[in-house]
Design a protein around this motif. Structure first.
Motif, PDB file in Angstrom:
ATOM      1  N   TRP A 130       1.008  -1.175   0.053  1.00 23.71           N
ATOM      2  CA  TRP A 130      -0.195   0.114   0.246  1.00 23.71           C
ATOM      3  C   TRP A 130       0.696   1.354   0.600  1.00 23.71           C
ATOM      4  O   TRP A 130       0.662   1.962  -0.469  1.00 23.71           O
ATOM      5  CB  TRP A 130      -1.075   0.155   0.908  1.00 23.71           C
ATOM      6  CG  TRP A 130      -1.759  -1.136   1.113  1.00 23.71           C
ATOM      7  CD1 TRP A 130      -1.576  -2.545   1.582  1.00 23.71           C
ATOM      8  CD2 TRP A 130      -2.989  -1.627   0.028  1.00 23.71           C
ATOM      9  NE1 TRP A 130      -2.289  -3.370   2.103  1.00 23.71           N
ATOM     10  CE2 TRP A 130      -3.649  -2.924   0.463  1.00 23.71           C
ATOM     11  CE3 TRP A 130      -3.666  -0.260  -0.034  1.00 23.71           C
ATOM     12  CZ2 TRP A 130      -5.234  -3.293   0.131  1.00 23.71           C
ATOM     13  CZ3 TRP A 130      -4.791  -0.764  -1.020  1.00 23.71           C
ATOM     14  CH2 TRP A 130      -5.108  -2.034  -1.055  1.00 23.71           C
ATOM     15  N   LEU A 190      -6.835   1.647  -8.610  1.00 21.23           N
ATOM     16  CA  LEU A 190      -7.092   0.806  -8.059  1.00 21.23           C
ATOM     17  C   LEU A 190      -7.297  -0.319  -8.502  1.00 21.23           C
ATOM     18  O   LEU A 190      -8.079  -0.935  -7.389  1.00 21.23           O
ATOM     19  CB  LEU A 190      -8.813   1.972  -8.653  1.00 21.23           C
ATOM     20  CG  LEU A 190     -10.204   1.166  -8.447  1.00 21.23           C
ATOM     21  CD1 LEU A 190     -10.754   0.926  -6.877  1.00 21.23           C
ATOM     22  CD2 LEU A 190     -11.096   1.601  -9.244  1.00 21.23           C
ATOM     23  N   GLN A 212      -5.466  -1.794  -6.401  1.00 20.87           N
ATOM     24  CA  GLN A 212      -5.828  -2.039  -4.307  1.00 20.87           C
ATOM     25  C   GLN A 212      -6.766  -3.581  -4.846  1.00 20.87           C
ATOM     26  O   GLN A 212      -6.924  -4.000  -4.001  1.00 20.87           O
ATOM     27  CB  GLN A 212      -6.726  -0.768  -4.743  1.00 20.87           C
ATOM     28  CG  GLN A 212      -5.615   0.546  -4.163  1.00 20.87           C
ATOM     29  CD  GLN A 212      -6.679   2.286  -4.175  1.00 20.87           C
ATOM     30  OE1 GLN A 212      -6.876   1.760  -2.561  1.00 20.87           O
ATOM     31  NE2 GLN A 212      -6.352   3.009  -4.683  1.00 20.87           N
ATOM     32  N   GLN A 213      -7.605  -3.575  -5.828  1.00 18.46           N
ATOM     33  CA  GLN A 213      -8.302  -4.609  -5.758  1.00 18.46           C
ATOM     34  C   GLN A 213      -7.936  -5.474  -5.586  1.00 18.46           C
ATOM     35  O   GLN A 213      -8.389  -6.895  -4.411  1.00 18.46           O
ATOM     36  CB  GLN A 213      -9.639  -4.425  -6.697  1.00 18.46           C
ATOM     37  CG  GLN A 213     -10.526  -3.026  -7.214  1.00 18.46           C
ATOM     38  CD  GLN A 213     -10.917  -2.800  -7.918  1.00 18.46           C
ATOM     39  OE1 GLN A 213     -10.853  -3.455  -9.875  1.00 18.46           O
ATOM     40  NE2 GLN A 213     -12.843  -2.241  -7.760  1.00 18.46           N
ATOM     41  N   LEU A 238      -6.615  -6.506  -2.449  1.00 22.19           N
ATOM     42  CA  LEU A 238      -7.088  -6.516  -1.209  1.00 22.19           C
ATOM     43  C   LEU A 238      -7.888  -8.150  -1.647  1.00 22.19           C
ATOM     44  O   LEU A 238      -7.593  -8.721  -0.207  1.00 22.19           O
ATOM     45  CB  LEU A 238      -8.287  -5.462  -1.602  1.00 22.19           C
ATOM     46  CG  LEU A 238      -8.489  -4.614  -0.488  1.00 22.19           C
ATOM     47  CD1 LEU A 238     -10.291  -3.739  -0.890  1.00 22.19           C
ATOM     48  CD2 LEU A 238      -9.018  -4.594   0.919  1.00 22.19           C
ATOM     49  N   LYS A 239      -8.131  -8.331  -2.699  1.00 17.77           N
ATOM     50  CA  LYS A 239      -8.187 -10.094  -2.495  1.00 17.77           C
ATOM     51  C   LYS A 239      -7.505 -10.927  -1.714  1.00 17.77           C
ATOM     52  O   LYS A 239      -8.060 -12.047  -1.427  1.00 17.77           O
ATOM     53  CB  LYS A 239      -8.535 -10.120  -4.570  1.00 17.77           C
ATOM     54  CG  LYS A 239      -9.142 -11.615  -4.426  1.00 17.77           C
ATOM     55  CD  LYS A 239      -9.668 -11.249  -6.107  1.00 17.77           C
ATOM     56  CE  LYS A 239      -9.867 -12.541  -6.810  1.00 17.77           C
ATOM     57  NZ  LYS A 239      -9.649 -12.699  -8.246  1.00 17.77           N
ATOM     58  N   VAL A 241      -5.924   5.640  -1.228  1.00 20.12           N
ATOM     59  CA  VAL A 241      -5.724   3.988  -0.763  1.00 20.12           C
ATOM     60  C   VAL A 241      -6.966   4.273   0.639  1.00 20.12           C
ATOM     61  O   VAL A 241      -7.446   2.957   0.641  1.00 20.12           O
ATOM     62  CB  VAL A 241      -4.684   3.418  -0.376  1.00 20.12           C
ATOM     63  CG1 VAL A 241      -3.850   2.975  -2.116  1.00 20.12           C
ATOM     64  CG2 VAL A 241      -3.821   3.770   0.702  1.00 20.12           C
ATOM     65  N   GLU A 251     -10.079   4.910   0.789  1.00 24.21           N
ATOM     66  CA  GLU A 251     -12.180   4.062   0.061  1.00 24.21           C
ATOM     67  C   GLU A 251     -11.329   2.523   0.865  1.00 24.21           C
ATOM     68  O   GLU A 251     -12.064   1.799   0.384  1.00 24.21           O
ATOM     69  CB  GLU A 251     -12.400   4.424  -0.672  1.00 24.21           C
ATOM     70  CG  GLU A 251     -12.367   6.201  -0.066  1.00 24.21           C
ATOM     71  CD  GLU A 251     -13.533   6.561  -1.617  1.00 24.21           C
ATOM     72  OE1 GLU A 251     -13.891   5.923  -2.239  1.00 24.21           O
ATOM     73  OE2 GLU A 251     -13.602   8.308  -1.643  1.00 24.21           O
ATOM     74  N   GLN A 252      -9.882   2.227  -0.059  1.00 24.38           N
ATOM     75  CA  GLN A 252     -10.210   0.470  -0.109  1.00 24.38           C
ATOM     76  C   GLN A 252      -9.253   0.054   0.853  1.00 24.38           C
ATOM     77  O   GLN A 252     -10.163  -0.761   1.353  1.00 24.38           O
ATOM     78  CB  GLN A 252      -9.128   0.466  -1.641  1.00 24.38           C
ATOM     79  CG  GLN A 252      -9.751   1.050  -2.926  1.00 24.38           C
ATOM     80  CD  GLN A 252     -10.861   0.324  -3.855  1.00 24.38           C
ATOM     81  OE1 GLN A 252     -11.199  -1.197  -3.643  1.00 24.38           O
ATOM     82  NE2 GLN A 252     -12.342   0.650  -3.356  1.00 24.38           N
ATOM     83  N   LYS A 307     -12.820  -1.573   3.257  1.00 23.28           N
ATOM     84  CA  LYS A 307     -12.658  -3.376   3.190  1.00 23.28           C
ATOM     85  C   LYS A 307     -11.663  -3.826   3.500  1.00 23.28           C
ATOM     86  O   LYS A 307     -12.094  -5.180   3.251  1.00 23.28           O
ATOM     87  CB  LYS A 307     -12.843  -2.660   1.149  1.00 23.28           C
ATOM     88  CG  LYS A 307     -13.917  -1.732   0.524  1.00 23.28           C
ATOM     89  CD  LYS A 307     -13.445  -2.140  -0.152  1.00 23.28           C
ATOM     90  CE  LYS A 307     -14.420  -1.093  -1.049  1.00 23.28           C
ATOM     91  NZ  LYS A 307     -14.657  -1.120  -2.664  1.00 23.28           N
ATOM     92  N   GLU A 308     -10.353  -3.784   4.030  1.00 22.97           N
ATOM     93  CA  GLU A 308      -9.264  -5.307   4.416  1.00 22.97           C
ATOM     94  C   GLU A 308     -10.407  -5.494   5.856  1.00 22.97           C
ATOM     95  O   GLU A 308     -10.854  -5.183   6.787  1.00 22.97           O
ATOM     96  CB  GLU A 308      -8.208  -4.729   4.469  1.00 22.97           C
ATOM     97  CG  GLU A 308      -7.044  -5.916   4.897  1.00 22.97           C
ATOM     98  CD  GLU A 308      -5.980  -5.446   4.483  1.00 22.97           C
ATOM     99  OE1 GLU A 308      -5.728  -5.179   2.961  1.00 22.97           O
ATOM    100  OE2 GLU A 308      -4.559  -5.130   5.086  1.00 22.97           O
ATOM    101  N   SER A 320     -11.625   7.434   6.833  1.00 16.03           N
ATOM    102  CA  SER A 320     -12.280   6.235   6.360  1.00 16.03           C
ATOM    103  C   SER A 320     -11.939   5.237   6.856  1.00 16.03           C
ATOM    104  O   SER A 320     -12.917   4.129   6.138  1.00 16.03           O
ATOM    105  CB  SER A 320     -11.796   6.168   4.715  1.00 16.03           C
ATOM    106  OG  SER A 320     -11.858   7.445   3.664  1.00 16.03           O
TER     107      SER A 320
END
Length: 376
Positions: A202, A222, A225-226, A229-230, A267, A269-270, A274-275, A297
């Motif tokens: 990150w 983006l 980041q996705q 996260l995955k 980063v 918002e992700q 979401k983590e 966030s």
């Protein structure tokens, strides 16, 4: 098992400590073939016993083994998985003003967890040292799954090996996630209730300069980041409810230098939203980390550990400044969900940062004393 968490006391550490000279000598002797593994392990055991005693004496309630059995904060863990080999590429990692030692991890077969993984053995020794002490937690830090993936595709040789064994990236993500999940469960079965994922990916994503050099500016932030996260969340599914999972976002920590710059806004918002972790250990020791606004966030139920005290140099921070900065951060996230720590460990690799052990402990005492002024 104790229910203590980092925010019970609002002070914490990131995990690695300067290696004592006796340990450095023993590792050098081992690498030179002068002593055997059993002799090195004995020195490691004694050094870890001494460290844990000091950690408790200074007032820490979350202790680590200082990463004394590792050469690197990340590669030793990678090398412990099935299907991975230790390689030595032409170059190490390029930091701000220094190049690291040249080591890497490359795929040589399908990836899986193995019960004799070195992190499992290391944690068992640490856990046994504090057995029966209900007011102290033994934490295990491991590099994140995203960091593992990033290493496996670092450079043309690594990337070619990844494509050979995993032509479908989704299969690679699945096997990384399963290997990590199995490692975490093995740690849990030994009594571990606190696992921290250390993650530089990150810190690289937010750095425009890094990507201009690495990809001529041609990257989709983006999409990266996705992907990260995955990778991370794949390992964090279906874990026990009483296991605390946190992550430390790092911008590089090698011999007191750094690798990346940039605030958390790109980063937030992700990563923050979401983590699937319960706490974020975030670097805020200098201007390279940006301001506190992105903390807005972070979901209300999650914790943030402010890394305001640098581990990179020996000068002690002004406590008044630390108190002011904690107050500023509390404008964006509840004070009760905040804690204080150093921005990183003191020795992410066995070289260590450019300060001595007395200065290291002075930093930790400053963290504890400052936190007590705010939250007691």
């Amino acid at each position: 098992m104790t229910s203590t968490t980092a925010t019970t006391f609002h002070y914490d550490i990131v995990g690695s400590f300067l290696r004592p000279q006796v340990l450095k000598k023993a590792r050098a002797d081992f690498n030179a073939g002068k002593i055997k593994q059993e002799e090195l392990t004995k020195v490691e055991n004694n050094a870890i016993k001494d460290l844990v005693k000091k950690e408790k004496e200074v007032g820490l309630k979350v202790v680590t083994d200082g990463e004394f059995r590792r050469s690197y904060w990340h590669l030793d863990t990678f090398w412990g998985f099935e299907g991975i080999e230790h390689t030595v590429p032409e170059h190490g990692y390029f930091f701000h003003d220094e190049e690291t030692r040249a080591d890497s991890a490359k795929i040589k077969g399908k990836i899986s967890f193995t019960p004799d993984h070195p992190d499992v053995k290391a944690y068992k020794f640490l856990h046994d040292l504090i057995a029966g002490e209900d007011d102290v937690i033994a934490r295990q830090s491991i590099p994140s799954p995203a960091q593992f993936y990033a290493e496996l595709v670092r450079g043309e040789e690594n990337e070619a090996a990844a494509r050979k064994y995993y032509p479908d990236t989704n299969d690679l993500i699945k096997d990384i996630g399963q290997a990590y999940h199995d490692l975490i469960i093995a740690l849990y079965d030994l009594g571990c209730r606190d696992v921290k994922l250390d993650d530089c990916t990150w810190g690289m994503v937010v750095d425009e300069g890094f990507w201009k050099e690495m990809a001529n500016g041609d990257f989709d932030r983006l999409q990266l980041q996705q992907l990260y996260l995955k990778l991370n969340n794949a390992a964090l599914q279906d874990l026990p409810a009483d296991l605390r999972i946190s992550t430390h976002v790092c911008r590089g920590n090698y011999h007191s230098t750094w690798a990346a710059s940039g605030g958390y806004a790109p980063v937030a918002e992700q990563l923050f939203a979401k983590e699937n972790v319960s706490a974020f250990y975030l670097e805020f020791d200098d201007d390279r980390s940006g301001d506190f606004a992105p903390l807005a966030s972070v979901p209300a139920e999650k914790e943030v550990v402010l890394g305001l005290v640098t581990s990179k140099n020996p000068e002690l921070e002004d406590q008044a400044v630390l108190l002011k900065r904690i107050k500023e951060a509390a404008q964006f996230i509840s004070l009760e969900n905040l804690s204080l720590s150093t921005q990183c460990g003191f020795a992410s690799t066995e070289e260590g940062n450019k300060l001595n052990e007395d200065q290291q402990w002075a930093k930790i005492k400053l963290v504890i004393e400052t936190a007590q002024k705010v939250w007691d």
